[in-house]
Design a protein around this motif. Structure first.
Motif, short mmCIF file in Angstrom:
data_model
loop_
_atom_site.label_atom_id
_atom_site.label_comp_id
_atom_site.label_asym_id
_atom_site.label_seq_id
_atom_site.Cartn_x
_atom_site.Cartn_y
_atom_site.Cartn_z
N ILE A 32 27.67 7.25 13.58
CA ILE A 32 28.19 8.80 12.92
C ILE A 32 27.49 9.20 11.62
O ILE A 32 27.42 8.21 10.84
N HIS A 33 27.15 10.33 11.64
CA HIS A 33 26.62 10.73 10.37
C HIS A 33 27.65 10.54 9.13
O HIS A 33 28.65 11.35 9.39
N PRO A 34 27.15 10.19 8.20
CA PRO A 34 28.26 10.06 6.86
C PRO A 34 28.71 11.36 6.45
O PRO A 34 29.80 11.23 5.85
N TRP A 56 20.42 21.04 14.67
CA TRP A 56 18.98 20.81 14.31
C TRP A 56 18.85 20.84 12.67
O TRP A 56 18.17 20.06 12.12
N ASP A 57 19.33 21.87 11.99
CA ASP A 57 19.34 21.80 10.39
C ASP A 57 19.89 20.74 9.77
O ASP A 57 19.43 20.23 8.63
N GLN A 58 21.04 19.96 10.33
CA GLN A 58 21.80 19.18 9.41
C GLN A 58 21.38 17.80 9.95
O GLN A 58 21.52 16.83 9.02
N ILE A 59 20.96 17.56 11.15
CA ILE A 59 20.58 16.00 11.79
C ILE A 59 19.02 15.94 12.16
O ILE A 59 18.56 15.08 11.49
N VAL A 60 18.49 17.06 13.10
CA VAL A 60 17.44 16.52 13.70
C VAL A 60 16.30 16.75 12.84
O VAL A 60 15.44 15.82 12.56
N TRP A 61 16.19 17.88 12.18
CA TRP A 61 15.13 17.96 11.29
C TRP A 61 14.97 17.19 9.97
O TRP A 61 13.81 16.63 9.65
N PRO A 62 15.95 16.99 9.33
CA PRO A 62 15.68 15.90 7.88
C PRO A 62 15.62 14.46 8.57
O PRO A 62 14.95 13.68 7.98
N ALA A 63 15.99 14.08 9.94
CA ALA A 63 15.57 12.81 10.45
C ALA A 63 14.26 12.57 10.51
O ALA A 63 13.62 11.78 10.39
N TYR A 64 13.69 13.91 11.19
CA TYR A 64 12.16 13.98 11.45
C TYR A 64 11.38 13.64 10.33
O TYR A 64 10.43 12.90 10.11
#
Length: 267
Positions: free
Chosen positions: A60-62, A201-209
Motif C-alpha cells: 500500500i502506498h504510504p 498515473w500521476d501519483q503512482i505510475v510515473w513517479p515509480a518509473y
C-alpha cells in the motif's frame, strides 16, 4: 549431429541467449517481444509482469493509501524472477510451475510485413542449422518488463539489453486507453482484473518509473538523456520515432551481432 564413436548420437549443447526488452508500461515491449518470438527459432517469452506478487500482497502506498503495483522494491517478487531466469539460462525451458497471465490481457494487433519476417526468419534459421551441425542448440529467451533494469541480478543475466523510450504524454494516453491488467491472485490461476483508480498515473505510475530508471540515463534525464553506464551495453531506442518494422529490424540486427559474438567466443 555427431556420435560418441559407438553409434550413439551426441546430445547437443544448449546455449540460452537472454534478450531484455525493457521500457515503461505501454511502450510496446510485449508487442515487440511477440514479433521477435515469431522470427526466432526455439524462442520463449518471459514476462516480468508474471512475477508480480499476488494481489493480496501488493504494498500500500504510504501517502495515497492505495495498492502500489509500480514501486520497484515491491512490484516484483525479485528472488522468484532471478531464480527463474537462472533456470531458463540453465535448461532453456520455462519452469513448469510458472503461470502467465499475459494471454488474458488486451492484445493490440500491430502488423509486420512479410518481407521483414521472412528476411530475419531465414537468417536465424540458417544460423540455427549451422549451430546444430556443430553440436549446439540455440534457445532464445525474450524477457520483457517495465522494471527490467532496476535489479542487477536480473539485467546482468541478459546477453542483449534494449530499452524502449516513449514520451510521458504518449504513455499516459496509452495507459488510460487500456481496459485494465490481469494480475496474480493466490490460489486462482486466472488472476483478477486491475483497473487504475483516478490519478493513479500521476501519483503512482510515473513517479515509480522515474525512481526505477533515473540511474540508467545520463544526468538522470529519463526523457532525453543517453545511457548513463549503469547497465552495460544498453541499447536505447526512442521508439516513438520508429515504426514496429524498424524496431524489429533494429533488434534483429542487434541479435545477429549478439549471436555471432557468443558463437565465436563462447561456444
Amino acid at each position: 549431429m555427431g556420435d560418441l564413436g559407438n553409434g550413439d548420437p551426441v546430445k547437443p549443447k544448449t546455449r540460452v541467449i537472454l534478450v531484455g526488452i525493457g521500457g515503461a508500461t505501454c511502450s510496446g515491449k510485449t508487442t515487440l517481444a511477440k514479433h521477435l518470438a515469431r522470427i526466432l527459432p526455439n524462442s520463449v517469452i518471459i514476462h516480468q509482469d508474471d512475477f508480480a506478487p499476488p494481489q493480496e500482497q501488493v504494498p500500500i502506498h504510504p501517502v495515497y493509501k492505495i495498492q502500489d503495483w509500480d514501486a520497484p522494491a515491491g512490484a516484483i517478487q525479485w528472488p522468484r524472477m532471478i531464480e527463474s531466469l537462472r533456470e531458463v539460462k540453465r535448461t532453456g525451458v520455462i519452469p513448469p510451475e510458472h503461470i502467465s497471465h499475459d494471454h488474458l490481457n488486451e492484445q493490440k494487433d500491430v502488423p509486420l510485413s512479410d518481407d521483414i519476417k521472412l528476411k530475419w526468419s531465414r537468417y536465424f534459421e540458417e544460423m540455427q542449422g549451422n549451430a546444430e551441425r556443430d553440436g549446439d542448440k540455440i534457445v532464445w529467451g525474450l524477457v520483457d518488463g517495465f522494471l527490467l533494469y532496476w535489479h542487477s541480478d536480473v539485467y546482468e543475466q541478459l546477453d542483449a539489453r534494449v530499452f524502449l523510450r516513449i514520451p510521458e504524454d504518449v504513455l499516459k494516453h496509452r495507459r488510460h486507453a487500456r481496459h485494465g491488467y490481469h494480475t496474480a491472485v493466490q490460489f486462482d490461476p486466472e488472476g483478477s482484473l486491475w483497473r487504475d483508480p483516478p490519478h493513479y498515473w500521476d501519483q503512482i505510475v510515473w513517479p515509480a518509473y522515474l525512481e526505477a530508471n533515473r540511474e540508467i540515463f545520463a544526468g538522470g534525464d529519463v526523457e532525453h538523456g543517453g545511457p548513463g553506464g549503469k547497465v552495460y551495453r544498453l541499447v536505447l531506442v526512442d521508439a516513438i520515432k520508429e515504426s514496429m518494422e524498424e524496431l524489429v529490424d533494429k533488434c534483429c540486427e542487434l541479435l545477429k551481432e549478439t549471436l555471432l559474438e557468443i558463437r565465436y567466443t563462447q561456444f
